[in-house]
Design an enzyme around this catalytic site. Structure first.
Site, mmCIF file in Angstrom:
data_model
loop_
_atom_site.group_PDB
_atom_site.id
_atom_site.type_symbol
_atom_site.label_atom_id
_atom_site.label_comp_id
_atom_site.label_asym_id
_atom_site.label_seq_id
_atom_site.Cartn_x
_atom_site.Cartn_y
_atom_site.Cartn_z
ATOM 1 N N ASN A 1 -22.741 13.789 21.175
ATOM 2 C CA ASN A 1 -23.404 13.932 22.506
ATOM 3 C C ASN A 1 -23.290 15.290 22.949
ATOM 4 O OD1 ASN A 1 -24.279 11.208 22.294
ATOM 5 N ND2 ASN A 1 -22.695 10.199 23.680
ATOM 6 N N GLU B 1 -34.520 5.884 17.376
ATOM 7 C CA GLU B 1 -34.218 7.129 16.749
ATOM 8 C C GLU B 1 -34.726 8.248 17.772
ATOM 9 O OE1 GLU B 1 -36.328 5.998 13.322
ATOM 10 O OE2 GLU B 1 -38.403 6.942 14.107
ATOM 11 N N LYS C 1 -18.455 12.622 23.198
ATOM 12 C CA LYS C 1 -18.110 12.756 21.990
ATOM 13 C C LYS C 1 -18.864 13.766 21.100
ATOM 14 C CE LYS C 1 -20.820 8.657 21.052
ATOM 15 N NZ LYS C 1 -21.143 7.350 20.477
HETATM 16 P P1 ATP Z 1 -25.982 6.461 20.251
HETATM 17 O O1 ATP Z 1 -26.217 5.754 21.733
HETATM 18 O O2 ATP Z 1 -25.440 5.587 19.228
HETATM 19 O O3 ATP Z 1 -25.066 7.410 20.482
HETATM 20 P P2 ATP Z 1 -28.559 7.203 20.621
HETATM 21 O O4 ATP Z 1 -29.652 6.219 20.332
HETATM 22 O O5 ATP Z 1 -28.254 7.230 22.208
HETATM 23 O O6 ATP Z 1 -27.305 7.067 19.735
HETATM 24 P P3 ATP Z 1 -28.668 10.029 20.897
HETATM 25 O O7 ATP Z 1 -27.189 10.370 20.477
HETATM 26 O O8 ATP Z 1 -29.218 10.374 22.075
HETATM 27 O O9 ATP Z 1 -29.152 8.555 20.127
HETATM 28 O O10 ATP Z 1 -29.410 10.846 19.631
HETATM 29 C C1 ATP Z 1 -29.233 10.804 18.398
HETATM 30 C C2 ATP Z 1 -29.108 11.970 17.709
HETATM 31 O O11 ATP Z 1 -30.461 12.698 17.660
HETATM 32 C C3 ATP Z 1 -28.294 12.992 18.547
HETATM 33 O O12 ATP Z 1 -26.785 13.138 17.655
HETATM 34 C C4 ATP Z 1 -29.019 14.460 18.043
HETATM 35 O O13 ATP Z 1 -28.560 14.823 16.785
HETATM 36 C C5 ATP Z 1 -30.336 14.063 18.126
HETATM 37 N N1 ATP Z 1 -30.825 14.405 19.502
HETATM 38 C C6 ATP Z 1 -30.961 13.529 20.778
HETATM 39 N N2 ATP Z 1 -31.496 14.191 21.490
HETATM 40 C C7 ATP Z 1 -32.015 15.262 21.213
HETATM 41 C C8 ATP Z 1 -32.655 16.582 21.536
HETATM 42 N N3 ATP Z 1 -32.884 16.727 23.199
HETATM 43 N N4 ATP Z 1 -32.670 17.739 20.901
HETATM 44 C C9 ATP Z 1 -32.557 17.647 19.708
HETATM 45 N N5 ATP Z 1 -31.782 16.623 19.247
HETATM 46 C C10 ATP Z 1 -31.460 15.345 19.719
HETATM 47 MG MG MG Z 2 -25.549 9.222 20.789
#
Ligand code: ATP
Ligand code: MG
Length: 428
Positions: free
Chosen positions: A180, A65, A177
């Site tokens: 991102n 998360e 997408k």
């Molecule tokens: P996935 O790989 O399934 O896309 P993930 O675990 O890589 O998910 P992220 O996409 O990096 O996670 O982050 C999930 C969500 O958290 C993003 O869609 C965004 O809403 C929020 N988020 C991520 N990084 C940031 C940031 N630097 N500042 C603010 N919100 C963020």
């Molecule tokens: Mg993501």
């Protein structure tokens, strides 16, 4: 300040020139020494979870998360991405994570989310990034039925520049997408999430679709919905899709699924899908199951259609079809200029777009304002007792070497021109 070294007496101007050069050199050398000290100091400060206070969960992904956190000594707020080691080993995500770390370190650009620190403990990996208070494009699109052509022009234009900036560094994103695309405090776009640069989510893997049961009920009901109901259904299921480890193939270019190879043009296809979604309200290949979506992507020549009840301009339609076509004919094949000069972008001030007001302005009341994010329940991820009981330490203790090269400290002093020299990276 006494000058040392040879002083040619033939001409005064030469002498002066040399003095200037030497003074410059000395300044540069002392600046460098100062940066080195700074680097060593940073390297000594081993950051850990205890240096940050967790304020709120702001996002969720398949492997962990994202939280809003505050660094205790400076009071600065950051976004902290937490990834569970056990989950990553289980799902063979480690290659990913290293890719994510590498690209975030390498890319020192206005268009990419900045990463400041990373560290790990027994259970998790932690990435400390700049906090982008505007939320993500997926959340924005879920709030709105559709965007106007003007708003779409703005977001697509900024994303063109963002994608081009990583292409120039030699990276292909492959997972462009809406989730991102993040928005900063002024509403401008930044790319996040390079975790999937190597695309290991099931939805990215061709094998996942190989044994498709052709007798699966087709999504006949979905096909027969009008565009308003399609958009509602899409938006209802969207967030679940974002959290799942399967992921969605909606935005992936067809050639990425094929064994024949792909190149950076695949990112422009994804942008075409996003542009369609912004204007129509759901992406062109959306279906009830990822398998069904995959089939539609592969069969795009028949399935990429525009619902007559949602009118869009010819310029917009033309650009979408220039993004979503065979890569050999795709716009951008001859460089980004070809995209920038497309008629859909008429009037865009490419040089200053990031300094000018965004299409939709963001209201931020404080540095830790999270009103642009959905609500997420508090989780147990940072509670060691709970985590240890679900993932006994022994499970992955022997595999901790996999994460050895992970921790690094960002040393901003030396990143002005982009890449951090490799000797500055941790583990070297
Ligand atoms: P996935 O790989 O399934 O896309 P993930 O675990 O890589 O998910 P992220 O996409 O990096 O996670 O982050 C999930 C969500 O958290 C993003 O869609 C965004 O809403 C929020 N988020 C991520 N990084 C940031 C940031 N630097 N500042 C603010 N919100 C963020
Ligand atoms: Mg993501």
């Amino acid at each position: 300040m006494a000058m040392t070294g040879p002083t040619p007496c033939s001409s005064m101007s030469n002498h002066t020139k040399e003095r200037v050069t030497m003074t410059k050199k000395r300044i540069r050398r002392s600046a460098h020494a100062q940066k080195e000290t700074e680097f060593l100091r940073l390297k000594r400060t081993r950051l850990g979870l205890e240096d940050f206070e967790s304020l709120k969960v702001i996002g969720r992904g398949a492997f962990g998360e994202v939280r809003l956190v505050q660094k205790k000594d400076t009071g600065h707020v950051y976004a902290m991405k937490i990834l569970r080691k056990a989950d990553m080993l289980e799902k063979e995500q480690v290659g990913h994570i290293r890719a994510e770390r590498d690209i975030l370190v390498e890319a020192d650009s206005l268009w990419v989310v900045k990463m400041f620190y990373s560290f790990q403990d027994k259970l998790n990996l932690y990435l400390i990034m700049e906090f982008l208070p505007g939320g993500d494009m997926m959340t924005l699109l879920m709030k709105k039925d559709t965007l106007t052509e003007e708003e779409t022009q703005f977001y697509i234009a900024e994303t063109v520049l963002a994608i081009d900036s990583i292409h120039q560094l030699g990276f292909i994103h492959r997972d462009i997408k809406p989730d991102n695309l993040l928005l900063d405090s002024k509403g401008h776009v930044k790319l996040s999430d390079f975790g999937l640069c190597t695309g290991l989510k099931k939805a990215h893997r061709t094998e996942f679709y190989r044994n498709l049961n052709h007798s699966l009920p087709s999504d006949f009901t979905f096909q027969n919905m009008n565009s308003k109901r399609k958009a509602e259904t899409w938006k209802r299921n969207r967030r679940q899709l974002a959290f799942s480890t399967v992921g969605t193939p909606d935005y992936i270019a067809p050639e990425v699924f094929m064994q024949t190879g792909y190149n950076k043009l695949c990112d422009w296809w994804s942008l075409g899908v996003i542009m369609y979604e912004m204007l129509i309200g759901y992406p062109p290949f959306c279906s009830e199951t990822p398998q069904e979506t995959y089939k539609k992507v592969m069969n795009w020549k028949e399935t990429l259609t525009f619902p007559p009840e949602v009118p869009i301009s010819d310029k917009a339609k033309d650009l979408i079809l220039r993004f979503c076509c065979e890569w050999e004919h795709r716009i951008g094949a001859s460089g980004v200029e070809e995209i920038k000069s497309n008629p859909f972008f008429e009037g865009v001030d490419w040089e200053h777009i990031r300094e000018r007001p965004a299409a939709i302005s963001i209201e931020i009341k404080s540095i830790d304002d999270t009103s642009n994010f959905d609500e997420f329940p508090e989780s147990d991820i940072l509670k060691p007792t709970v985590a240890t009981s679900t993932h006994p330490e022994t499970d992955y203790k022997n595999k901790d070497w996999v994460f050895i090269n992970y921790t690094y400290k960002r040393f901003e002093g030396l990143t002005a021109r982009g890449a951090i020299p490799s000797y500055m990276k941790a583990g070297k």
